[in-house]
Every structure is written in C-alpha cells, then in structure tokens.
Design a protein around this motif. Structure first.
Motif, mmCIF file in Angstrom:
data_model
loop_
_atom_site.group_PDB
_atom_site.id
_atom_site.type_symbol
_atom_site.label_atom_id
_atom_site.label_comp_id
_atom_site.label_asym_id
_atom_site.label_seq_id
_atom_site.Cartn_x
_atom_site.Cartn_y
_atom_site.Cartn_z
ATOM 1 N N UNK A 292 0.820 -1.217 0.000
ATOM 2 C CA UNK A 292 0.000 0.000 0.000
ATOM 3 C C UNK A 292 0.846 1.256 0.000
ATOM 4 N N UNK A 293 2.154 1.103 -0.135
ATOM 5 C CA UNK A 293 3.072 2.248 -0.085
ATOM 6 C C UNK A 293 3.159 2.903 -1.456
ATOM 7 N N UNK A 294 2.075 3.538 -1.862
ATOM 8 C CA UNK A 294 1.971 4.129 -3.196
ATOM 9 C C UNK A 294 1.746 5.631 -3.071
ATOM 10 N N UNK A 295 2.415 6.385 -3.900
ATOM 11 C CA UNK A 295 2.375 7.838 -3.780
ATOM 12 C C UNK A 295 1.428 8.538 -4.715
ATOM 13 N N UNK A 296 0.932 7.851 -5.762
ATOM 14 C CA UNK A 296 0.071 8.505 -6.741
ATOM 15 C C UNK A 296 -1.167 7.655 -7.021
ATOM 16 N N UNK A 297 -2.312 8.280 -6.936
ATOM 17 C CA UNK A 297 -3.570 7.595 -7.240
ATOM 18 C C UNK A 297 -3.669 7.289 -8.730
ATOM 19 N N UNK A 298 -4.165 6.114 -9.043
ATOM 20 C CA UNK A 298 -4.450 5.773 -10.437
ATOM 21 C C UNK A 298 -5.667 6.568 -10.899
ATOM 22 N N UNK A 299 -5.521 7.427 -11.907
ATOM 23 C CA UNK A 299 -6.672 8.224 -12.363
ATOM 24 C C UNK A 299 -7.871 7.383 -12.779
ATOM 25 N N UNK A 300 -7.616 6.252 -13.403
ATOM 26 C CA UNK A 300 -8.719 5.385 -13.820
ATOM 27 C C UNK A 300 -9.450 4.826 -12.610
ATOM 28 N N UNK A 301 -8.702 4.362 -11.623
ATOM 29 C CA UNK A 301 -9.334 3.853 -10.405
ATOM 30 C C UNK A 301 -10.151 4.952 -9.729
ATOM 31 N N UNK A 302 -9.621 6.170 -9.737
ATOM 32 C CA UNK A 302 -10.321 7.262 -9.076
ATOM 33 C C UNK A 302 -11.670 7.545 -9.725
ATOM 34 N N UNK A 303 -11.768 7.396 -11.037
ATOM 35 C CA UNK A 303 -13.057 7.606 -11.709
ATOM 36 C C UNK A 303 -14.128 6.671 -11.162
ATOM 37 N N UNK A 304 -13.731 5.481 -10.735
ATOM 38 C CA UNK A 304 -14.676 4.520 -10.174
ATOM 39 C C UNK A 304 -14.913 4.758 -8.690
ATOM 40 N N UNK A 305 -13.886 5.198 -7.980
ATOM 41 C CA UNK A 305 -13.974 5.341 -6.532
ATOM 42 C C UNK A 305 -14.678 6.615 -6.084
ATOM 43 N N UNK A 306 -14.526 7.680 -6.843
ATOM 44 C CA UNK A 306 -14.992 8.979 -6.362
ATOM 45 C C UNK A 306 -16.494 9.023 -6.114
ATOM 46 N N UNK A 307 -17.258 8.187 -6.785
ATOM 47 C CA UNK A 307 -18.700 8.226 -6.607
ATOM 48 C C UNK A 307 -19.266 7.205 -5.649
ATOM 49 N N UNK A 308 -18.441 6.278 -5.152
ATOM 50 C CA UNK A 308 -19.018 5.206 -4.321
ATOM 51 C C UNK A 308 -18.299 4.957 -3.000
ATOM 52 N N UNK A 309 -17.098 5.490 -2.810
ATOM 53 C CA UNK A 309 -16.428 5.290 -1.525
ATOM 54 C C UNK A 309 -16.932 6.337 -0.544
ATOM 55 N N UNK A 310 -17.517 5.889 0.547
ATOM 56 C CA UNK A 310 -18.140 6.803 1.499
ATOM 57 C C UNK A 310 -17.125 7.457 2.427
ATOM 58 N N UNK A 311 -16.087 6.690 2.794
ATOM 59 C CA UNK A 311 -15.080 7.213 3.721
ATOM 60 C C UNK A 311 -13.683 6.770 3.279
ATOM 61 N N UNK A 312 -12.728 7.658 3.477
ATOM 62 C CA UNK A 312 -11.317 7.339 3.293
ATOM 63 C C UNK A 312 -10.634 7.478 4.648
ATOM 64 N N UNK A 313 -9.774 6.493 4.968
ATOM 65 C CA UNK A 313 -9.102 6.475 6.266
ATOM 66 C C UNK A 313 -7.607 6.232 6.101
ATOM 67 N N UNK A 314 -6.833 6.720 7.050
ATOM 68 C CA UNK A 314 -5.423 6.341 7.143
ATOM 69 C C UNK A 314 -5.186 5.666 8.484
ATOM 70 N N UNK A 315 -4.209 4.762 8.489
ATOM 71 C CA UNK A 315 -3.812 4.081 9.719
ATOM 72 C C UNK A 315 -2.296 4.153 9.865
ATOM 73 N N UNK A 316 -1.814 3.875 11.057
ATOM 74 C CA UNK A 316 -0.381 3.865 11.333
ATOM 75 C C UNK A 316 0.182 2.452 11.188
ATOM 76 N N UNK A 317 1.466 2.368 10.929
ATOM 77 C CA UNK A 317 2.117 1.061 10.774
ATOM 78 C C UNK A 317 1.911 0.184 12.003
#
Length: 407
Positions: A292-317
């Motif tokens: 999950x150590x990725x620095x850039x969002x895939x634009x194609x994935x974002x087109x699918x995620x932006x309308x259906x993901x209700x929450x985004x979260x971060x966690x610590x190692x």
C-alpha cells in the motif's frame, strides 16, 4: 485521519462506468483463470470471526482470505494474469489464441519474442512473472530500493529478469515506462496514467472475482447486500475499484457502505478525496504495509472510486502490526489466520473506528452491522512476517489446522 467523501452517491451504477468495469467481464475473467494450474483453490474461503465481532460489538465480521488461492500468496494473482491474457488477445488477433490454451503454454513458441515489464512492490510483479512463465513470454520486473531481497527472490523464481533502481515505487513506475519505450516492451501495470488505461482496467477487472465469490458464499439475495460495510485496501486504488464497482453495479443505491484504508504516509487516495481529483500522497510513502506504499492515485481507479467510496481512512504502521498479531493469535476462539502487513489494513481501521463511539456512530457501525474485510495476502515475505507477527507463518498454520480439525 477519517475523511467523509463529499462526492459519494447512492444511485444506480452509471453506464459510463459500466463501459469500463462490469460484472460480465469479471465472470469471464473468472472462467479463464479457473483452468490455470497455478491455482491451488479456484475459490478462497470466507471466514466468520464471531469472537472478533463480539469484541468489537458488531453483528458479524467476515474475512475473505486471498492468501490461499495460489502459491503466490496474494490477491494479485487475479489481476496481472488477466491483464496479460487480454493484452495478448488484443495484440495478436490474427493468431486466434484462446485464453485457456495461452495459460497452458501451448503458444509459448509464438510468444517467445514478446516481453512485458512492470514496476512492483512485490505481489503484482510476482503474479505477472508467474503468468508470463506459464504463457511463455518474456518478463522484466523493476524493483525500487525498499523492496526486500526476500520479495525479489520470490519474483525471480518465476523466471523474470529483475532491474533494481533507487527511489520509491513511483520512481520504479516511471523507469518501467522508460525501459518499455527504449526496448519495445509492453508495460503491464496496475496503475493508470495519461494514455494508459486499458491494461490497468483489465487488472482491476480481475479483482471483481473476490466480490463475486464472497456473495456466492453467503447465497446473497439479488437486491440486498449481505454486508453493511466493506473495508478495502488503498494503494493506487485498483483493488478497491475492482471490488467496489462490482458491489455498486450489483446493488445500485442499496450498495454497502464502502471504506478505503491506506497508510498515513501513503495517503494518495485521502488526498484525492480532499482535492476532488486523482492526487499524490502528502507523506514519505514508505510504510511497513509495502503493498500500500503508493504515492500517486491511479486516475482510472479514481473515476470509479470517487462516486461510491463513502469514507477514506489512514492508519499507522503500528496498528497494522497489532492487527496481524490479533489474527495470528485467533483470539476469543476465532480461527488463527496468516495475514500479511497489507492484508490487515481493513481490520486495523475497523478496530480504530470501533474505539471511537463518535466515529462508529457517524459511519453507522453498531451491533447490527455486518462487516466484510479482505485479507489480501499471506506471509509473502516469510521473514518479515515472523518479525512483525511475533511467530512464523508455519506456527500459525499449525494452530489453524488444529482449529479446523476440532470444528
């Protein structure tokens, strides 16, 4: 960090997105892979964790275990092979290749001069190398500085040529693209960029298989989701897009609540939610959760995620490590489970939320909630797993066998 996605909607799956990702192609991908001899199980188990559910005051916690589908030990075995098959079918339409015969190596001689290349944190490259070896084409894998020697060896075991670079994952993505241009190779990446979407789409399409299997395991009704909440790993967004789009298409406005989780220092999807577009992470990217150590969002994935993901979260190692140990121990009578550092992001986030009554209430998590988690990998780096979990994967699996025998 918890971000409410302002663009999440409750509506039928749009036709514009169905043209990119759909259940029909997920079913086709599943049929193709069902014949591959790399699979030890064509369907992975969906484990119920009643002890964990009781501890967190939830009705049900289910974990889809992708570690046991093949010897590769991760969900990536559903993505890269499908992308490779679809690429070859598009590239050589005059040959009349058939997916099952490709996976059986029947056209290896014809494909000997065809080479694919990809950057990876480990699991995607390993899956691509295994698929290329089965098909009979060449494979080059670019690894960045933080990929362990243990993971490098696991990839090389499938005959791939390894190229090492300094820098992070995103640097390796750019280097793979440069080498492809220089040598006439084809990039098979799980992240999209300008002018490069067909292959990442195919990678994501394979991940819809996970959702299909989970629903079948519960004999899910057509109109009502058996899950109220689904926690999904972040990364560049491919896995989340593959599963979320499937559930959105299946259930429309009645889809479950969808939550995406990523490391605090690799928060590209959270930053995308804040910016309203595919964005970069705000931190160093380096995380124990290597996948999950990725620095850039895939634009194609974002087109699918932006309308259906209700929450985004971060966690610590540290929260991920705690979750690994929790599953390995099989607390409160639950099945002991080998889950790697990236596999437990959803559980770590769930534990975090249930420790905050205000957040749990905001997300609608209560004693009636039925939660699905995806364990995306096992001990893909056995040495690191033992260091983090406090015991070897072999030890955990021995206790798992004993648990299953006593059921």
């Amino acid at each position: 960090m918890l971000i409410v996605n302002p663009t999440a909607t409750r509506r039928p799956y749009p036709d514009t997105l169905r043209a990119i990702m759909n259940m029909r192609q997920a079913a086709e991908s599943r049929a193709w892979l069902s014949t591959w001899n790399r699979f030890e199980r064509t369907v992975t188990p969906l484990w119920e964790m009643p002890g964990l559910a009781h501890e967190l005051s939830l009705a049900q916690v289910l974990i889809k275990d992708e570690s046991v589908r093949s010897s590769l030990g991760s969900f990536k075995v559903l993505g890269a092979p499908i992308a490779l098959l679809r690429l070859i079918l598009r590239r050589f339409p005059e040959r009349g290749f058939e997916p099952r015969s490709l996976l059986a190596g029947e056209h290896a001689q014809a494909l000997a001069d065809f080479t694919v290349i990809s950057a990876t944190d480990g699991n995607h490259g390993r899956a691509l190398a295994a698929a290329a070896q089965s098909v009979g084409c060449g494979c080059v894998i670019v690894l960045h500085a933080n990929v362990s020697a243990e993971r490098e060896q696991a990839i090389a075991a499938y005959g791939a040529r390894i190229i090492r670079i300094s820098g992070n994952y995103d640097d390796s993505v750019h280097e793979a693209a440069r080498l492809a241009d220089e040598h006439g190779w084809t990039v098979v990446s799980d992240t999209s960029y300008d002018g490069y979407e067909a292959i990442p789409r195919d990678v994501m399409q394979g991940y819809g298989i996970i959702a299909a299997e989970a629903l079948e395991a519960l004999h899910a009704a057509p109109a009502t989701s058996p899950f109220s909440h689904v926690f999904l790993q972040g990364g560049v967004g491919g896995l989340a897009a593959g599963i979320a789009s499937y559930l959105w298409e299946r259930y429309g406005e009645a889809r479950p609540t969808l939550i995406v989780v990523e490391p605090a220092q690799a928060d590209c999807l959270c930053q995308s939610a804040l910016a309203g577009r595919a964005a970069k992470a705000s931190g160093s990217v380096d995380s124990v959760m290597a996948g999950l150590a990725c620095g850039e969002t895939s634009p194609l994935a974002w087109r699918l995620l932006e309308g259906c993901i209700d929450y985004f979260m971060t966690i610590e190692d540290g929260e991920a490590v705690d979750a690994m140990r929790r599953l390995a121990q099989g607390r409160a009578g639950d099945l002991p489970l080998v889950a790697g550092e990236s596999a437990v992001a959803g559980l770590a986030a769930l534990v975090r939320v249930m420790g905050s009554p205000a957040q749990a209430a905001e997300m609608g998590l209560d004693r009636q909630s039925r939660v699905l988690l995806i364990s995306t990998e096992g001990a893909t780096a056995p040495g690191l797993y033992a260091e983090l979990a406090g015991e070897t994967a072999t030890s955990v699996l021995e206790r798992q066998r004993s648990w299953l025998q006593q059921r």
